[in-house]
Write an enzyme that holds these catalytic residues in place. Sequence first.
Site, PDB file in Angstrom:
ATOM      1  N   ALA A  66      95.361  -5.966  40.591  1.00 19.05           N
ATOM      2  CA  ALA A  66      93.940  -5.748  40.846  1.00 19.05           C
ATOM      3  C   ALA A  66      93.286  -7.120  40.955  1.00 19.05           C
ATOM      4  CB  ALA A  66      93.329  -4.957  39.697  1.00 19.05           C
ATOM      5  N   GLY A 111      98.485  -3.922  39.205  1.00 17.66           N
ATOM      6  CA  GLY A 111      98.181  -2.857  40.169  1.00 17.66           C
ATOM      7  C   GLY A 111      99.140  -2.837  41.351  1.00 17.66           C
ATOM      8  N   GLU A 114     102.050  -0.950  40.135  1.00 17.81           N
ATOM      9  CA  GLU A 114     101.585   0.444  40.023  1.00 17.81           C
ATOM     10  C   GLU A 114     101.493   1.106  41.406  1.00 17.81           C
ATOM     11  OE1 GLU A 114      98.228  -0.956  37.554  1.00 17.81           O
ATOM     12  OE2 GLU A 114      98.716   0.726  36.241  1.00 17.81           O
ATOM     13  N   GLU A 134      99.277  -7.255  32.397  1.00 19.29           N
ATOM     14  CA  GLU A 134      97.885  -7.045  31.955  1.00 19.29           C
ATOM     15  C   GLU A 134      97.603  -7.596  30.562  1.00 19.29           C
ATOM     16  OE1 GLU A 134      99.713  -4.807  33.526  1.00 19.29           O
ATOM     17  OE2 GLU A 134      98.537  -3.906  35.128  1.00 19.29           O
TER      18      GLU A 134
END
Length: 254
Positions: A66, A111, A114, A134
């Site tokens: 992200a 992300g 993911e 993260e």
Amino acid sequence: MDFSTIKTELDTNIFTITINRPDKLNALNKTVLEELENAIEQVYKDENIRAVIITGAGEKAFVAGADIAEFTEVQDDEGAALAQKGQNIFFKIENCPKPVIAAVNGFALGGGCELAMACHFRLASTNAKFGQPEVNLGLIPGYGGTQRLTMLVGKGKAMELMMTGNMIGADEAKSLGLVNYVESSENLIPKTKEILNQILTKSPLAISKVIEAVNFYFNKEGFNEEVKLFGDVFSSNDKKEGTTAFLEKRKPVF
Ligand code: COA
């Protein structure tokens, strides 16, 4: 459809979506996520599209996570909503009735890992690197990573990867079942297309039912819990320190 942060291409029924912000290692900002969602919705509707490849632009990254810079614009109490939005888009990928394969051509972090895991399965180039870093930012995965990584590699390894934030290479990812094939960078897309072309000789209805049945393996409650917990850490001082340290190019002090 006109996009600014992704590229799409249709080549005899195979639709390739390329995340296209190579200068930011294809990090997922709001626009990328919106455009990705639009592209996936197009896949559901367009009968000429029978299969999908998701990949990243450039030689370095699939998606490095992200967009951390954008986190500073999100209010403390908006973390859960942010995670829910991302999860919803990734569910559209996972539940797509047409096969969606990730061709992971470099960093697949946070992300990005993911996103790859929301695809039906994954191929990686030899230089690919996977991880859920993260914790370095005072955060946890929020786009389904705590659930899908655990399903794919098992609880112990998933715990280790999410607690250390360590990256693993393509061969280790293959040995763990996170990716199905490791290919040279040049061969990554050709091999992905070869597999999709084989799948495309099968009954599209049967393929869609395989996807539907396999996806029933997942427990939705775990994803909801992840959203809640992501919301909790998003308002913490550790998240402020972690994201600020990344943007200031220094190590965080928790
Ligand atoms: N969000 C926003 N920007 C990112 C990013 C992310 N997730 N990942 C990389 N970038 C940006 C960098 O800030 C840098 O921008 P700049 O040139 O304007 O300074 C650019 O992309 C190149 O990255 P850089 O860190 O210089 O490359 P590197 O080869 O030294 O390191 C990584 C590569 C992937 C190890 C490193 O970029 C990284 O750790 N990224 C964050 C990974 C992460 O924590 N993802 C989870 C987010 S929830």
